[in-house]
Design a protein around this motif. Sequence first.
Motif, PDB file in Angstrom:
ATOM      1  N   ARG A  43       2.108   4.610   1.417  1.00  0.00           N
ATOM      2  CA  ARG A  43       2.148   5.209   2.746  1.00  0.00           C
ATOM      3  C   ARG A  43       1.857   6.704   2.651  1.00  0.00           C
ATOM      4  O   ARG A  43       2.470   7.414   1.861  1.00  0.00           O
ATOM      5  CB  ARG A  43       3.504   4.979   3.394  1.00  0.00           C
ATOM      6  CG  ARG A  43       3.612   3.589   3.972  1.00  0.00           C
ATOM      7  CD  ARG A  43       4.891   3.452   4.731  1.00  0.00           C
ATOM      8  NE  ARG A  43       5.891   2.968   3.778  1.00  0.00           N
ATOM      9  CZ  ARG A  43       7.189   3.113   3.922  1.00  0.00           C
ATOM     10  NH1 ARG A  43       7.677   3.712   4.962  1.00  0.00           N
ATOM     11  NH2 ARG A  43       8.009   2.649   3.032  1.00  0.00           N
ATOM     12  N   THR A  44       0.915   7.161   3.449  1.00  0.00           N
ATOM     13  CA  THR A  44       0.591   8.578   3.537  1.00  0.00           C
ATOM     14  C   THR A  44       0.780   9.016   4.985  1.00  0.00           C
ATOM     15  O   THR A  44       1.185   8.227   5.841  1.00  0.00           O
ATOM     16  CB  THR A  44      -0.860   8.844   3.091  1.00  0.00           C
ATOM     17  OG1 THR A  44      -1.750   8.164   3.984  1.00  0.00           O
ATOM     18  CG2 THR A  44      -1.094   8.363   1.660  1.00  0.00           C
ATOM     19  N   ARG A  98      -1.534   9.563   7.025  1.00  0.00           N
ATOM     20  CA  ARG A  98      -2.586   8.972   7.846  1.00  0.00           C
ATOM     21  C   ARG A  98      -2.348   7.489   8.140  1.00  0.00           C
ATOM     22  O   ARG A  98      -3.023   6.916   8.981  1.00  0.00           O
ATOM     23  CB  ARG A  98      -3.932   9.134   7.156  1.00  0.00           C
ATOM     24  CG  ARG A  98      -4.317  10.600   6.979  1.00  0.00           C
ATOM     25  CD  ARG A  98      -5.651  10.730   6.350  1.00  0.00           C
ATOM     26  NE  ARG A  98      -6.647  10.205   7.288  1.00  0.00           N
ATOM     27  CZ  ARG A  98      -7.899   9.991   6.979  1.00  0.00           C
ATOM     28  NH1 ARG A  98      -8.326  10.250   5.765  1.00  0.00           N
ATOM     29  NH2 ARG A  98      -8.746   9.524   7.860  1.00  0.00           N
ATOM     30  N   THR A  99      -1.444   6.851   7.423  1.00  0.00           N
ATOM     31  CA  THR A  99      -1.207   5.429   7.647  1.00  0.00           C
ATOM     32  C   THR A  99      -0.396   5.218   8.920  1.00  0.00           C
ATOM     33  O   THR A  99       0.356   6.089   9.357  1.00  0.00           O
ATOM     34  CB  THR A  99      -0.459   4.783   6.466  1.00  0.00           C
ATOM     35  OG1 THR A  99       0.752   5.472   6.254  1.00  0.00           O
ATOM     36  CG2 THR A  99      -1.294   4.791   5.219  1.00  0.00           C
ATOM     37  N   LYS A 100      -0.559   4.048   9.472  1.00  0.00           N
ATOM     38  CA  LYS A 100       0.143   3.691  10.703  1.00  0.00           C
ATOM     39  C   LYS A 100       1.645   3.560  10.427  1.00  0.00           C
ATOM     40  O   LYS A 100       2.049   2.977   9.423  1.00  0.00           O
ATOM     41  CB  LYS A 100      -0.429   2.377  11.224  1.00  0.00           C
ATOM     42  CG  LYS A 100       0.080   1.967  12.570  1.00  0.00           C
ATOM     43  CD  LYS A 100      -0.605   0.696  13.012  1.00  0.00           C
ATOM     44  CE  LYS A 100      -0.026   0.200  14.303  1.00  0.00           C
ATOM     45  NZ  LYS A 100      -0.609  -1.075  14.696  1.00  0.00           N
ATOM     46  N   GLN A 101       2.454   4.063  11.315  1.00  0.00           N
ATOM     47  CA  GLN A 101       3.901   3.983  11.167  1.00  0.00           C
ATOM     48  C   GLN A 101       4.359   2.530  11.286  1.00  0.00           C
ATOM     49  O   GLN A 101       3.782   1.753  12.045  1.00  0.00           O
ATOM     50  CB  GLN A 101       4.590   4.830  12.242  1.00  0.00           C
ATOM     51  CG  GLN A 101       4.385   6.317  12.062  1.00  0.00           C
ATOM     52  CD  GLN A 101       5.011   6.820  10.771  1.00  0.00           C
ATOM     53  OE1 GLN A 101       6.101   6.425  10.398  1.00  0.00           O
ATOM     54  NE2 GLN A 101       4.290   7.695  10.086  1.00  0.00           N
ATOM     55  N   TRP A 152       2.500  -6.525  10.320  1.00  0.00           N
ATOM     56  CA  TRP A 152       2.376  -5.270   9.587  1.00  0.00           C
ATOM     57  C   TRP A 152       2.756  -5.458   8.123  1.00  0.00           C
ATOM     58  O   TRP A 152       2.090  -4.918   7.222  1.00  0.00           O
ATOM     59  CB  TRP A 152       3.254  -4.205  10.238  1.00  0.00           C
ATOM     60  CG  TRP A 152       3.100  -2.852   9.622  1.00  0.00           C
ATOM     61  CD1 TRP A 152       2.148  -1.920   9.879  1.00  0.00           C
ATOM     62  CD2 TRP A 152       3.951  -2.282   8.613  1.00  0.00           C
ATOM     63  NE1 TRP A 152       2.355  -0.815   9.104  1.00  0.00           N
ATOM     64  CE2 TRP A 152       3.450  -0.999   8.323  1.00  0.00           C
ATOM     65  CE3 TRP A 152       5.085  -2.728   7.950  1.00  0.00           C
ATOM     66  CZ2 TRP A 152       4.040  -0.166   7.382  1.00  0.00           C
ATOM     67  CZ3 TRP A 152       5.669  -1.896   7.008  1.00  0.00           C
ATOM     68  CH2 TRP A 152       5.148  -0.639   6.735  1.00  0.00           C
ATOM     69  N   LYS A 167       0.837  -1.189   0.000  1.00  0.00           N
ATOM     70  CA  LYS A 167       0.000   0.000   0.000  1.00  0.00           C
ATOM     71  C   LYS A 167       0.877   1.245   0.000  1.00  0.00           C
ATOM     72  O   LYS A 167       2.011   1.228   0.468  1.00  0.00           O
ATOM     73  CB  LYS A 167      -0.899   0.003   1.235  1.00  0.00           C
ATOM     74  CG  LYS A 167      -1.884  -1.136   1.255  1.00  0.00           C
ATOM     75  CD  LYS A 167      -2.710  -1.088   2.512  1.00  0.00           C
ATOM     76  CE  LYS A 167      -3.656  -2.256   2.569  1.00  0.00           C
ATOM     77  NZ  LYS A 167      -4.386  -2.298   3.836  1.00  0.00           N
ATOM     78  N   GLU A 212       0.189  -4.766   5.070  1.00  0.00           N
ATOM     79  CA  GLU A 212       0.507  -3.747   4.071  1.00  0.00           C
ATOM     80  C   GLU A 212       0.734  -4.333   2.677  1.00  0.00           C
ATOM     81  O   GLU A 212       0.931  -3.596   1.723  1.00  0.00           O
ATOM     82  CB  GLU A 212       1.731  -2.941   4.500  1.00  0.00           C
ATOM     83  CG  GLU A 212       1.504  -2.101   5.731  1.00  0.00           C
ATOM     84  CD  GLU A 212       0.454  -1.022   5.521  1.00  0.00           C
ATOM     85  OE1 GLU A 212       0.478  -0.357   4.462  1.00  0.00           O
ATOM     86  OE2 GLU A 212      -0.388  -0.847   6.417  1.00  0.00           O
TER      87      GLU A 212
END
Length: 148
Positions: free
Chosen positions: A5-6, A8-11, A78, A3, A82
Amino acid sequence: MPKIRTTRTKQPPEGYEEIESILDDYARKMRDAENESHEGKRKSESLWPIMQISHARSRYVYELYYKREAISRPLYDWLLKEGFADANLIAKWKNPGYEKLCCLRCIQTKDMNYQGSTCICRVPKAQVRSGTIVNCVHCGCRGCSSDS
């Protein structure tokens, strides 16, 4: 495909920085394979490099977690969430007889010419007639049975 990463995405969990460069190399190879010219190839042959890179990336994550135990469980979860690895393919690799499986389409019986059979790449090399070229139609595999 991972996906995007922006903000708002989870670190990513701790430890991602160590493997980030290798995963970026896989992403670069995937982009090159997607943009590669497919003229002169069959429709299925143009997808083979993409399938092989996806397999290699999933295998890398699998070996990091299960074989070398180099990453933590939260990082592994994760990576699967992702889309860095194929969770269904990794689940098959944990079963006996499927340790070298190339893709999930090779074990699906409904996509084959003969009812109830699997792909030619799943046949052990000892049972294939000499002189027969074994090349999977789906992913280009040349043999992924456990006996190969």
